[in-house]
Design a protein around this motif. Sequence first.
Motif, short mmCIF file in Angstrom:
data_model
loop_
_atom_site.label_atom_id
_atom_site.label_comp_id
_atom_site.label_asym_id
_atom_site.label_seq_id
_atom_site.Cartn_x
_atom_site.Cartn_y
_atom_site.Cartn_z
N ALA A 162 -5.06 17.61 5.94
CA ALA A 162 -5.64 16.66 5.00
C ALA A 162 -4.76 15.43 4.87
CB ALA A 162 -5.85 17.32 3.64
N ILE A 163 -3.45 15.64 4.77
CA ILE A 163 -2.52 14.51 4.66
C ILE A 163 -2.54 13.68 5.93
CG2 ILE A 163 -0.06 13.91 4.52
CD1 ILE A 163 0.24 16.30 2.58
N LEU A 164 -2.56 14.34 7.08
CA LEU A 164 -2.59 13.63 8.37
C LEU A 164 -3.84 12.77 8.50
CD1 LEU A 164 -1.15 13.19 11.06
CD2 LEU A 164 -2.43 15.13 11.97
N ILE A 165 -4.99 13.30 8.13
CA ILE A 165 -6.25 12.55 8.19
C ILE A 165 -6.17 11.33 7.28
CG2 ILE A 165 -8.70 12.62 7.58
CD1 ILE A 165 -8.65 15.58 8.54
N LYS A 166 -5.67 11.53 6.06
CA LYS A 166 -5.56 10.41 5.12
C LYS A 166 -4.59 9.34 5.62
CE LYS A 166 -6.55 13.32 1.12
NZ LYS A 166 -5.98 13.92 -0.09
N VAL A 167 -3.49 9.77 6.21
CA VAL A 167 -2.50 8.81 6.73
C VAL A 167 -3.09 8.00 7.88
CG1 VAL A 167 -0.32 8.63 8.01
CG2 VAL A 167 -0.45 10.05 5.96
N ILE A 168 -3.80 8.66 8.79
CA ILE A 168 -4.40 7.95 9.93
C ILE A 168 -5.41 6.91 9.45
CG2 ILE A 168 -5.94 8.22 11.92
CD1 ILE A 168 -4.47 10.92 12.45
N ILE A 169 -6.27 7.29 8.52
CA ILE A 169 -7.26 6.35 8.00
C ILE A 169 -6.56 5.23 7.21
CG2 ILE A 169 -9.24 6.08 6.45
CD1 ILE A 169 -10.06 8.93 7.32
N GLY A 170 -5.51 5.57 6.48
CA GLY A 170 -4.74 4.56 5.76
C GLY A 170 -4.09 3.56 6.71
N VAL A 171 -3.61 4.05 7.85
CA VAL A 171 -3.02 3.15 8.86
C VAL A 171 -4.07 2.19 9.40
CG1 VAL A 171 -2.04 3.09 11.19
CG2 VAL A 171 -1.10 4.66 9.48
N PHE A 172 -5.28 2.71 9.67
CA PHE A 172 -6.36 1.83 10.12
C PHE A 172 -6.69 0.78 9.06
CE2 PHE A 172 -7.42 5.11 13.32
CZ PHE A 172 -7.58 4.28 14.42
N PHE A 173 -6.75 1.22 7.79
CA PHE A 173 -7.02 0.30 6.68
C PHE A 173 -5.99 -0.82 6.65
CE2 PHE A 173 -5.47 -0.47 2.28
CZ PHE A 173 -6.44 -1.38 1.90
N MET A 174 -4.70 -0.44 6.64
CA MET A 174 -3.64 -1.45 6.58
C MET A 174 -3.58 -2.30 7.85
SD MET A 174 -2.31 -1.50 3.67
CE MET A 174 -0.97 -2.60 4.04
N GLY A 175 -3.81 -1.67 9.00
CA GLY A 175 -3.77 -2.40 10.27
C GLY A 175 -4.81 -3.51 10.31
N PHE A 176 -6.05 -3.19 9.96
CA PHE A 176 -7.10 -4.21 9.98
C PHE A 176 -6.89 -5.26 8.89
CE2 PHE A 176 -9.53 -1.32 12.74
CZ PHE A 176 -10.00 -2.25 13.65
#
Length: 178
Positions: A136-150
């Motif tokens: 769950a943490i890994l999924i949230k971190v990956i999506i958070g990285v996409f959010f911040m990246g874009f």
Amino acid sequence: MKILGEKSLSSKVKVGLEVLFVIIALLDIVIFATIGNIVLSESKDIVFKNYLSEIVLITIISVVLCLTGLVALYIIYQFIKIFKNLKQNKLFENENTKYLNKIALFSIIISVLYLIILIGISITLNKSLQFSQLDAILIKVIIGVFFMGFLVFGIGIKILNEIYKKAIEYKEENELTV
């Protein structure tokens, strides 16, 4: 190797972007078809198992995720237009600033869509789906990285666009003085 014009690096990048555009478009079609199939097949069990909220939430997350793909297609299309202009040696044109502005805006829109996905995933993972805490943490971190990246990409392109506009102004002033 030439950077601008025919048979240059920019013309090769344009071809690569066109291939990427087709691949993402095909992936979006497959994902939309899969979502439709899942929703239709699961709708029979909704009445019996009473998990309507879970299905609706997962469907919304999936649709928003697909929307990010469509917006990404639009961004790639704008880059294709820019590289087409570079291929034709149209460097400092107001047309390019319009494309860059659209890229910045739609990158920020994608970041907002990823934020919506992050919120939805957080609710879904905490309520109903069976994931380990680490997953769950890994999924949230990956999506958070996409959010911040874009978000950072969109802001960076917006700043680059303003610099590009200044360069066009200086070019026009220089042409008037000569």
